[in-house]
Write a protein that holds these residues in place. Structure first.
Motif, short mmCIF file in Angstrom:
data_model
loop_
_atom_site.label_atom_id
_atom_site.label_comp_id
_atom_site.label_asym_id
_atom_site.label_seq_id
_atom_site.Cartn_x
_atom_site.Cartn_y
_atom_site.Cartn_z
N TYR A 113 0.91 -0.83 -0.17
CA TYR A 113 0.21 0.19 0.00
C TYR A 113 1.30 0.92 -0.31
CZ TYR A 113 -3.49 3.02 0.87
OH TYR A 113 -4.41 5.10 1.83
N GLU A 114 1.93 1.03 0.71
CA GLU A 114 3.08 2.26 0.58
C GLU A 114 3.02 3.02 -0.50
OE1 GLU A 114 7.49 3.90 2.80
OE2 GLU A 114 6.62 1.58 2.73
N GLN A 115 3.16 2.20 -1.37
CA GLN A 115 3.90 2.09 -3.44
C GLN A 115 2.99 2.73 -3.69
OE1 GLN A 115 5.17 -0.64 -1.39
NE2 GLN A 115 6.91 0.68 -0.81
N ILE A 116 1.48 1.55 -3.77
CA ILE A 116 0.43 2.71 -4.14
C ILE A 116 -0.24 4.06 -3.98
CG2 ILE A 116 -2.29 2.44 -4.08
CD1 ILE A 116 -1.66 -0.23 -4.53
N ASN A 117 0.20 3.84 -2.05
CA ASN A 117 -0.48 5.73 -1.60
C ASN A 117 0.72 6.59 -2.47
OD1 ASN A 117 -2.30 6.79 -0.17
ND2 ASN A 117 -0.06 6.78 0.94
N ALA A 118 1.76 6.57 -2.42
CA ALA A 118 2.61 7.20 -3.14
C ALA A 118 2.82 8.09 -4.61
CB ALA A 118 4.38 6.70 -3.14
N MET A 119 1.75 7.53 -4.69
CA MET A 119 1.20 7.71 -6.67
C MET A 119 -0.08 8.12 -6.27
SD MET A 119 3.69 6.46 -8.30
CE MET A 119 3.35 6.03 -9.78
N ARG A 120 0.08 8.99 -5.59
CA ARG A 120 -1.76 9.99 -5.31
C ARG A 120 -1.43 10.92 -5.09
NH1 ARG A 120 -5.21 13.00 -5.23
NH2 ARG A 120 -7.19 12.50 -4.11
N ALA A 121 -0.74 11.71 -4.92
CA ALA A 121 -0.38 13.21 -5.12
C ALA A 121 -0.61 13.34 -7.14
CB ALA A 121 1.11 13.48 -4.69
N PRO A 122 -1.50 14.11 -6.85
CA PRO A 122 -2.20 14.67 -8.43
C PRO A 122 -0.19 15.58 -8.90
CG PRO A 122 -1.97 16.69 -7.31
CD PRO A 122 -1.91 15.35 -6.09
N TYR A 123 -0.60 15.14 -10.12
CA TYR A 123 0.73 15.77 -11.38
C TYR A 123 0.35 17.19 -11.17
CZ TYR A 123 -0.04 11.04 -13.20
OH TYR A 123 0.75 10.01 -13.23
N PRO A 124 1.58 17.98 -11.94
CA PRO A 124 1.17 19.49 -11.62
C PRO A 124 1.01 19.92 -13.59
CG PRO A 124 3.64 18.24 -12.59
CD PRO A 124 2.87 17.18 -11.68
N PRO A 125 -0.29 20.57 -13.48
CA PRO A 125 -0.78 20.79 -14.57
C PRO A 125 0.43 20.80 -15.88
CG PRO A 125 -0.54 23.01 -13.28
CD PRO A 125 -0.16 21.70 -12.45
N GLY A 126 0.17 20.90 -16.81
CA GLY A 126 0.97 21.19 -18.08
C GLY A 126 1.30 22.46 -18.37
N THR A 127 1.23 22.96 -19.80
CA THR A 127 2.41 24.36 -20.43
C THR A 127 -0.01 25.58 -20.43
OG1 THR A 127 2.13 23.72 -21.80
CG2 THR A 127 3.95 23.97 -20.75
N THR A 128 -0.32 23.92 -20.80
CA THR A 128 -1.56 24.87 -20.73
C THR A 128 -2.88 23.83 -20.57
OG1 THR A 128 -0.89 23.98 -23.17
CG2 THR A 128 -0.78 26.74 -22.94
N PRO A 129 -3.99 23.68 -20.75
CA PRO A 129 -4.58 22.31 -20.64
C PRO A 129 -5.04 21.82 -21.70
CG PRO A 129 -5.78 24.56 -20.07
CD PRO A 129 -4.47 25.25 -20.63
N SER A 130 -4.39 22.36 -22.70
CA SER A 130 -4.77 21.27 -24.66
C SER A 130 -3.27 20.65 -24.82
CB SER A 130 -4.13 22.36 -25.38
OG SER A 130 -5.40 23.05 -25.60
N ALA A 131 -1.58 20.87 -23.75
CA ALA A 131 -0.79 20.06 -23.35
C ALA A 131 -1.71 19.23 -22.57
CB ALA A 131 0.20 21.21 -22.18
N THR A 132 -1.92 19.51 -21.59
CA THR A 132 -1.97 18.36 -20.66
C THR A 132 -3.05 16.40 -20.87
OG1 THR A 132 -2.91 20.04 -18.67
CG2 THR A 132 -3.43 17.58 -18.85
N LEU A 133 -3.66 17.47 -21.91
CA LEU A 133 -4.42 16.53 -22.40
C LEU A 133 -3.60 15.77 -23.85
CD1 LEU A 133 -7.32 18.71 -23.73
CD2 LEU A 133 -7.61 16.57 -21.73
N ALA A 134 -2.90 16.27 -24.50
CA ALA A 134 -1.41 15.95 -24.96
C ALA A 134 -1.30 15.22 -24.67
CB ALA A 134 -1.07 17.23 -26.69
N THR A 135 -0.79 15.24 -23.12
CA THR A 135 0.56 14.26 -22.43
C THR A 135 -0.35 12.68 -22.89
OG1 THR A 135 1.63 15.57 -21.62
CG2 THR A 135 1.74 13.32 -20.59
N ASN A 136 -1.64 12.88 -22.32
CA ASN A 136 -2.99 11.86 -22.27
C ASN A 136 -2.95 10.73 -23.63
OD1 ASN A 136 -4.11 11.35 -19.00
ND2 ASN A 136 -3.24 13.58 -19.46
N ILE A 137 -3.45 11.37 -24.63
CA ILE A 137 -3.43 10.57 -25.68
C ILE A 137 -1.97 10.20 -25.87
CG2 ILE A 137 -3.34 11.63 -28.45
CD1 ILE A 137 -4.97 14.13 -28.11
#
Length: 286
Positions: A113-137
Motif C-alpha cells: 500500500y505504501e508504494q500505491i499511496n505514493a502515487m496519490r499526489a496529483p500531477y502538476p498542470p501542463g503548460t496549457t490544458p491542451s498540453a495536458t490532454l496531449a500528454t494523455n493522448i
C-alpha cells in the motif's frame, strides 16, 4: 474515425455540448467486469518472473488514475463535460489496477500500500490544458499498443486476457482524449503550439522509446526506490517487441497530430515546420 462522430462534432460549437452523454452508453456496451476474467483458468505453472514484474508495474502505473483525476478536475474546473468523461475514464483505469492486483495475489505476491499511496499526489498542470490532454493522448496510445503487444507473448492465459481487455479500453480512451483536445483547440487555438511541443518532446527523445509519460513525473519518488514501477512494463514491452509495434505507436501519434492540425505530419521535421507556422503559447517558457 477518431470518435463515433469524428472530429467534426468536436469542432462544431452547435453540436451536443455533452459529449460524455454519447461516451457513456458506448463505454457501457464495451465494458467488462472483473467477473468476465476467467480466473479459474489461472496457470501457476506458467507464471514467470517477468510476468510478475510486469503486473506489479501495471498496478503502479494504473494507480495513477486517482492522481490524474484530481489534476483533471482542478485544471478543467470550468468544463463539466470533460470532467464527466474523466469520471468514466477513471473508473476503467482503476479496474485495470484492481485486475492486475488480483492476478498478483493469485501468483502469490502483491504490491504494498505504501508504494500505491505514493502515487496519490496529483500531477502538476501542463503548460496549457491542451498540453495536458496531449500528454494523455500519448499515454493512452502507447499503453494500448504495449498491452496488445505483450499479450501476444504472455503464456499465462489470465494475465494475457487482462492485457487484451485493458488494451481495448486504452484505445477507446485515446479516441476521447483526441476529441476533447480538438474541441479545446477550437476555443483556445493559441494552445496548439503546446500540443505540438508535447508530441515533439516525446517523439524526439531517444530515451522516450518504450517509456510511459508517467515515469517522467514520478520515477524519483523516495517511496519507490528499489521498487518495481511502470518502467518495468515498458521495459518488457521493448524486450518482446521487434520494433513493429513501436512503429505503430509513432505512426498513430503522427496521424493524430495530422488530424488535430489539418497538416500532413509524418515525421519530426513536419512538427518543427508546424511549430514555425503557429504562434507560441502565451506565457510558455522559451
Amino acid at each position: 474515425m477518431t470518435t463515433p462522430h469524428g472530429l467534426d462534432q468536436a469542432r462544431d460549437l452547435d453540436a451536443e455540448p455533452l459529449h460524455s452523454y454519447d461516451v457513456f452508453p458506448a463505454y457501457q456496451s464495451a465494458s467488462w467486469e472483473l467477473s468476465d476474467i476467467p480466473w479459474d483458468d489461472f496457470r501457476p505453472d506458467l507464471v514467470r518472473p517477468e510476468y510478475v514484474a510486469f503486473a506489479m508495474g501495471a498496478v503502479m502505473g494504473e494507480s495513477n488514475s486517482i492522481a490524474a483525476q484530481h489534476g483533471f478536475l482542478n485544471e478543467f474546473v470550468d468544463d463539466y463535460d470533460f470532467s464527466a468523461f474523466v469520471c468514466l475514464w477513471g473508473y476503467q483505469e482503476l479496474q485495470h489496477h484492481l485486475a492486475f492486483k488480483k492476478w498478483l495475489r493469485l501468483a502469490g505476491t502483491d504490491v504494498g500500500y505504501e508504494q500505491i499511496n505514493a502515487m496519490r499526489a496529483p500531477y502538476p498542470p501542463g503548460t496549457t490544458p491542451s498540453a495536458t490532454l496531449a500528454t494523455n493522448i500519448i499515454s493512452e496510445i502507447a499503453t494500448n499498443h504495449m498491452y496488445k503487444c505483450v499479450s501476444r507473448v504472455a503464456e499465462e492465459p489470465v494475465i494475457a486476457k487482462i492485457m487484451r481487455r485493458a488494451s481495448g479500453d486504452e484505445a477507446r480512451h485515446a479516441r476521447e482524449f483526441i476529441h476533447y483536445t480538438a474541441r479545446r483547440l477550437v476555443g483556445f487555438p493559441h494552445e496548439l503550439a503546446s500540443v505540438l511541443e508535447t508530441f515533439y518532446i516525446y517523439l524526439a527523445d531517444p530515451n522516450g522509446r518504450y517509456q510511459h509519460p508517467v515515469s517522467r513525473f514520478k520515477s524519483d519518488l523516495p517511496e519507490l526506490e528499489g521498487h518495481v514501477t511502470i518502467d518495468e512494463v515498458f521495459r518488457y514491452f521493448g524486450e518482446v517487441d521487434d520494433g513493429s509495434e513501436w512503429d505503430r505507436v509513432t505512426a498513430r501519434l503522427f496521424a493524430t497530430l495530422a488530424e488535430l492540425t489539418g497538416r500532413p505530419i509524418t515525421r519530426l521535421r513536419d512538427i518543427r515546420r508546424a511549430l514555425a507556422d503557429v504562434p507560441a503559447t502565451p506565457g510558455a517558457a522559451s
